[in-house]
Write an enzyme that holds these catalytic residues in place. Structure first.
Site, PDB file in Angstrom:
ATOM      1  N   THR A   1       0.083   0.573 -11.443  1.00 44.04           N
ATOM      2  CA  THR A   1       0.626   1.155 -10.207  1.00 44.04           C
ATOM      3  C   THR A   1       0.703   0.063  -9.143  1.00 44.04           C
ATOM      4  O   THR A   1      -0.323  -0.418  -8.662  1.00 44.04           O
ATOM      5  CB  THR A   1      -0.265   2.306  -9.691  1.00 44.04           C
ATOM      6  OG1 THR A   1      -0.409   3.279 -10.714  1.00 44.04           O
ATOM      7  CG2 THR A   1       0.350   2.942  -8.443  1.00 44.04           C
TER       8      THR A   1
ATOM      9  N   LYS B   1       5.765   6.941  -8.334  1.00 39.00           N
ATOM     10  CA  LYS B   1       4.317   6.978  -8.574  1.00 39.00           C
ATOM     11  C   LYS B   1       3.552   7.022  -7.251  1.00 39.00           C
ATOM     12  O   LYS B   1       2.573   7.774  -7.107  1.00 39.00           O
ATOM     13  CB  LYS B   1       3.925   5.743  -9.404  1.00 39.00           C
ATOM     14  CG  LYS B   1       2.426   5.569  -9.627  1.00 39.00           C
ATOM     15  CD  LYS B   1       1.809   6.719 -10.390  1.00 39.00           C
ATOM     16  CE  LYS B   1       0.297   6.562 -10.492  1.00 39.00           C
ATOM     17  NZ  LYS B   1      -0.373   7.795 -10.914  1.00 39.00           N
TER      18      LYS B   1
ATOM     19  N   LYS C   1      -5.824   2.139  -2.627  1.00 39.44           N
ATOM     20  CA  LYS C   1      -4.708   1.171  -2.787  1.00 39.44           C
ATOM     21  C   LYS C   1      -3.371   1.911  -2.799  1.00 39.44           C
ATOM     22  O   LYS C   1      -2.406   1.512  -2.141  1.00 39.44           O
ATOM     23  CB  LYS C   1      -4.941   0.398  -4.090  1.00 39.44           C
ATOM     24  CG  LYS C   1      -3.838  -0.540  -4.540  1.00 39.44           C
ATOM     25  CD  LYS C   1      -3.032  -0.048  -5.740  1.00 39.44           C
ATOM     26  CE  LYS C   1      -3.789   0.325  -6.963  1.00 39.44           C
ATOM     27  NZ  LYS C   1      -2.968   0.852  -8.063  1.00 39.44           N
TER      28      LYS C   1
HETATM   29  N1  LIG Z   1      -7.697   5.531 -13.829  1.00 43.19           N
HETATM   30  C1  LIG Z   1      -6.694   6.368 -13.624  1.00 43.19           C
HETATM   31  O1  LIG Z   1      -6.883   7.599 -13.619  1.00 43.19           O
HETATM   32  C2  LIG Z   1      -5.296   5.894 -13.409  1.00 43.19           C
HETATM   33  C3  LIG Z   1      -5.019   4.597 -12.991  1.00 43.19           C
HETATM   34  N2  LIG Z   1      -3.722   4.221 -12.783  1.00 43.19           N
HETATM   35  C4  LIG Z   1      -3.399   2.864 -12.373  1.00 43.19           C
HETATM   36  O2  LIG Z   1      -3.508   2.054 -13.534  1.00 43.19           O
HETATM   37  C5  LIG Z   1      -3.986   0.740 -13.199  1.00 43.19           C
HETATM   38  C6  LIG Z   1      -5.257   0.460 -13.989  1.00 43.19           C
HETATM   39  O3  LIG Z   1      -6.192   1.464 -13.662  1.00 43.19           O
HETATM   40  P1  LIG Z   1      -7.608   1.575 -14.388  1.00 43.19           P
HETATM   41  O4  LIG Z   1      -7.479   1.267 -15.813  1.00 43.19           O
HETATM   42  O5  LIG Z   1      -8.183   2.860 -13.931  1.00 43.19           O
HETATM   43  O6  LIG Z   1      -8.373   0.399 -13.648  1.00 43.19           O
HETATM   44  P2  LIG Z   1      -9.628  -0.461 -14.089  1.00 43.19           P
HETATM   45  O7  LIG Z   1     -10.199  -0.938 -12.801  1.00 43.19           O
HETATM   46  O8  LIG Z   1     -10.497   0.281 -15.042  1.00 43.19           O
HETATM   47  O9  LIG Z   1      -8.966  -1.682 -14.900  1.00 43.19           O
HETATM   48  C7  LIG Z   1      -8.273  -2.681 -14.216  1.00 43.19           C
HETATM   49  C8  LIG Z   1      -7.799  -3.733 -15.199  1.00 43.19           C
HETATM   50  O10 LIG Z   1      -7.202  -4.807 -14.451  1.00 43.19           O
HETATM   51  C9  LIG Z   1      -7.853  -6.037 -14.807  1.00 43.19           C
HETATM   52  N3  LIG Z   1      -7.845  -6.952 -13.687  1.00 43.19           N
HETATM   53  C10 LIG Z   1      -8.227  -6.724 -12.409  1.00 43.19           C
HETATM   54  N4  LIG Z   1      -8.042  -7.834 -11.648  1.00 43.19           N
HETATM   55  C11 LIG Z   1      -7.546  -8.778 -12.476  1.00 43.19           C
HETATM   56  C12 LIG Z   1      -7.123 -10.128 -12.275  1.00 43.19           C
HETATM   57  N5  LIG Z   1      -7.184 -10.733 -11.079  1.00 43.19           N
HETATM   58  N6  LIG Z   1      -6.651 -10.803 -13.343  1.00 43.19           N
HETATM   59  C13 LIG Z   1      -6.566 -10.216 -14.557  1.00 43.19           C
HETATM   60  N7  LIG Z   1      -6.952  -8.947 -14.806  1.00 43.19           N
HETATM   61  C14 LIG Z   1      -7.416  -8.227 -13.773  1.00 43.19           C
HETATM   62  C15 LIG Z   1      -9.241  -5.621 -15.218  1.00 43.19           C
HETATM   63  O11 LIG Z   1      -9.837  -6.651 -15.969  1.00 43.19           O
HETATM   64  P3  LIG Z   1     -11.455  -6.742 -16.093  1.00 43.19           P
HETATM   65  O12 LIG Z   1     -11.832  -5.809 -17.171  1.00 43.19           O
HETATM   66  O13 LIG Z   1     -11.699  -8.172 -16.389  1.00 43.19           O
HETATM   67  O14 LIG Z   1     -12.000  -6.340 -14.747  1.00 43.19           O
HETATM   68  C16 LIG Z   1      -8.925  -4.372 -16.023  1.00 43.19           C
HETATM   69  O15 LIG Z   1      -8.437  -4.697 -17.288  1.00 43.19           O
HETATM   70  C17 LIG Z   1      -4.153   0.756 -11.687  1.00 43.19           C
HETATM   71  O16 LIG Z   1      -2.995   0.219 -11.114  1.00 43.19           O
HETATM   72  C18 LIG Z   1      -4.305   2.236 -11.348  1.00 43.19           C
HETATM   73  O17 LIG Z   1      -3.916   2.518 -10.034  1.00 43.19           O
HETATM   74  C19 LIG Z   1      -2.664   5.069 -13.021  1.00 43.19           C
HETATM   75  C20 LIG Z   1      -2.888   6.336 -13.430  1.00 43.19           C
HETATM   76  C21 LIG Z   1      -4.218   6.852 -13.629  1.00 43.19           C
HETATM   77  O1  LIG Z   2      -3.078   7.604 -10.654  1.00 43.49           O
HETATM   78  C1  LIG Z   2      -3.844   8.488 -10.980  1.00 43.49           C
HETATM   79  C2  LIG Z   2      -3.446   9.665 -11.716  1.00 43.49           C
HETATM   80  O2  LIG Z   2      -4.324  10.515 -12.016  1.00 43.49           O
HETATM   81  O3  LIG Z   2      -2.253   9.792 -12.023  1.00 43.49           O
END
Ligand SMILES: NC(=O)C1=CN([C@@H]2O[C@H](COP(=O)(O)OP(=O)(O)OC[C@H]3O[C@@H](n4cnc5c(N)ncnc54)[C@H](OP(=O)(O)O)[C@@H]3O)[C@@H](O)[C@H]2O)C=CC1
Ligand SMILES: O=CC(=O)O
Length: 346
Positions: free
Chosen positions: A148, A223, A291
């Site tokens: 996102t 989104k 965010k």
């Molecule tokens: N959780 C949810 O319910 C939902 C989330 N989203 C969106 O999906 C995306 C991921 O969410 P989610 O999986 O929950 O988040 P997490 O915080 O669990 O995972 C984030 C990921 O990004 C990586 N990351 C963060 N910073 C860096 C960097 N500087 N360089 C490389 N890798 C990086 C992390 O790596 P590392 O493991 O090393 O930290 C990890 O793999 C977000 O944009 C979120 O808004 C969308 C729908 C639903």
């Molecule tokens: O981004 C979060 C979700 O639940 O969709």
């Protein structure tokens, strides 16, 4: 330009009547049948019913990325993974995934690479930075960013990806940890339409429906609009839970009443009971919800649209972050309201 949109829900597919494990088995069989039928093709036609043939990369194995990649592996795809924190790759490697040590190497060894990163900064870094995916891309390959982010970041990533000759699709998802585990996400895609069609069978493994919304930026905008509504709803629900308790009602009863009426939402039924117990097991991290509100406010400002409810909600998520709740579930925003009430009593 008005966004051309079309939706493909897989609800009509007979395999959907089966539980997820059987569905994956069915898709795997379909994939094998298609492999036999289309030996000369490196990719399927998606909506034409031919399954995806080729190697799939996955960058970012957080709460969402890990189950999404896992579903692709379980469906029989040849998946190569990378994550900044390498140990998070281990469960996927046990399921049969391959590993490459950088996004560039994943992209160069795969036909299509997905990225599920935390925010605009990390999405841009992983796609365009040193050893980033763009360095491994070439004509014929595809890059699908399911993180996102805002439209400007997505366009920037798209321009860098397409400068290599590869194609780009933005495809943020609606749906949280459980829908990701169950393969029931909603994909909001925009960008290269032929890449959309090519990866459609993969989207159908990870999700229950997909929208194609036209130009890059439209998926990101959709989104952000959805998530700004969600973030405000959660604040309103939190205020209701606290007020019901304050006036002597049982907040559990409020959850039950809401679940039976016109404002019923799975989110309230799912999160209400644990919120009443002040428990916030993380599905959607609060820092990501904040965010999304920040990005939605910028989107609204770019078109001079006033969204005062979202602005007020954003302040509460910021307050919750300053209370140390960034990595808790976004439902922990209720704690910011409790803290506000407490401080106004002093
Ligand atoms: N959780 C949810 O319910 C939902 C989330 N989203 C969106 O999906 C995306 C991921 O969410 P989610 O999986 O929950 O988040 P997490 O915080 O669990 O995972 C984030 C990921 O990004 C990586 N990351 C963060 N910073 C860096 C960097 N500087 N360089 C490389 N890798 C990086 C992390 O790596 P590392 O493991 O090393 O930290 C990890 O793999 C977000 O944009 C979120 O808004 C969308 C729908 C639903
Ligand atoms: O981004 C979060 C979700 O639940 O969709």
């Amino acid at each position: 330009m008005a966004a051309a949109a079309f939706l493909c829900a897989r609800a009509a597919a007979p395999a959907l009547l089966l539980p997820p494990s059987r569905r994956l088995h069915c898709r795997l069989l379909a994939s094998r049948a298609a492999a036999a039928a289309a030996l000369s093709s490196s990719s399927g036609e998606g909506d034409g019913g031919v399954e995806f043939q080729g190697k799939v990369g996955f960058l970012g194995l957080g709460i969402m990325g890990a189950p999404m990649a896992s579903n692709l592996i379980k469906a029989g795809c040849d998946v190569t993974v990378w994550n900044r924190t390498k140990s998070k790759c281990d469960p996927l490697l046990s399921l049969g995934a391959k590993y490459e040590p950088s996004p560039a190497e994943v992209a160069s060894s795969c036909d299509v690479t997905f990225a599920m990163l935390a925010d605009p900064q990390s999405a841009a870094e992983v796609a365009c930075g040193a050893d980033g995916a763009a360095e491994g891309l070439a004509p014929g390959k595809g890059y699908v960013d399911v993180s996102t982010v805002d439209g400007a970041t997505s366009k920037l990533i798209g321009e860098r990806i397409t400068s290599t000759g590869a194609s780009f699709l933005e495809a943020p998802v609606s749906g949280s940890k459980k829908p990701a585990e169950d393969g029931l996400l909603i994909f909001l895609t925009a960008g290269d339409e032929s890449l959309y069609k090519r990866v459609a069978p993969l989207l159908d493994v990870m999700g229950k429906s997909r929208f194609y919304l036209g130009d890059v930026g439209n998926g990101a905008a959709m989104k952000l609009v959805v998530n700004m509504v969600m973030g405000s709803m959660m604040v309103s629900f939190s205020e209701g839970l606290l007020l019901s308790e304050k006036v002597g009602l049982d907040p559990n009863t409020l959850v039950e009443v809401i679940s039976q009426g016109a404002i019923s939402a799975p989110m309230f039924s799912l999160k209400g009971p644990s919120m009443v117990k002040a428990a916030y097991p993380t599905a959607f991290p609060l820092k990501h919800q904040q965010k999304d509100l920040r990005l939605a406010l910028a989107l609204a400002e770019s078109v001079s649209q006033s969204i005062p409810t979202v602005a007020a909600a954003n302040e509460l998520y910021k307050a919750a972050k300053s209370l140390g709740l960034a990595d808790h579930d976004f439902s922990a925003v209720i704690e910011a309201l409790k803290a506000k009430a407490h401080s106004s009593l002093q």
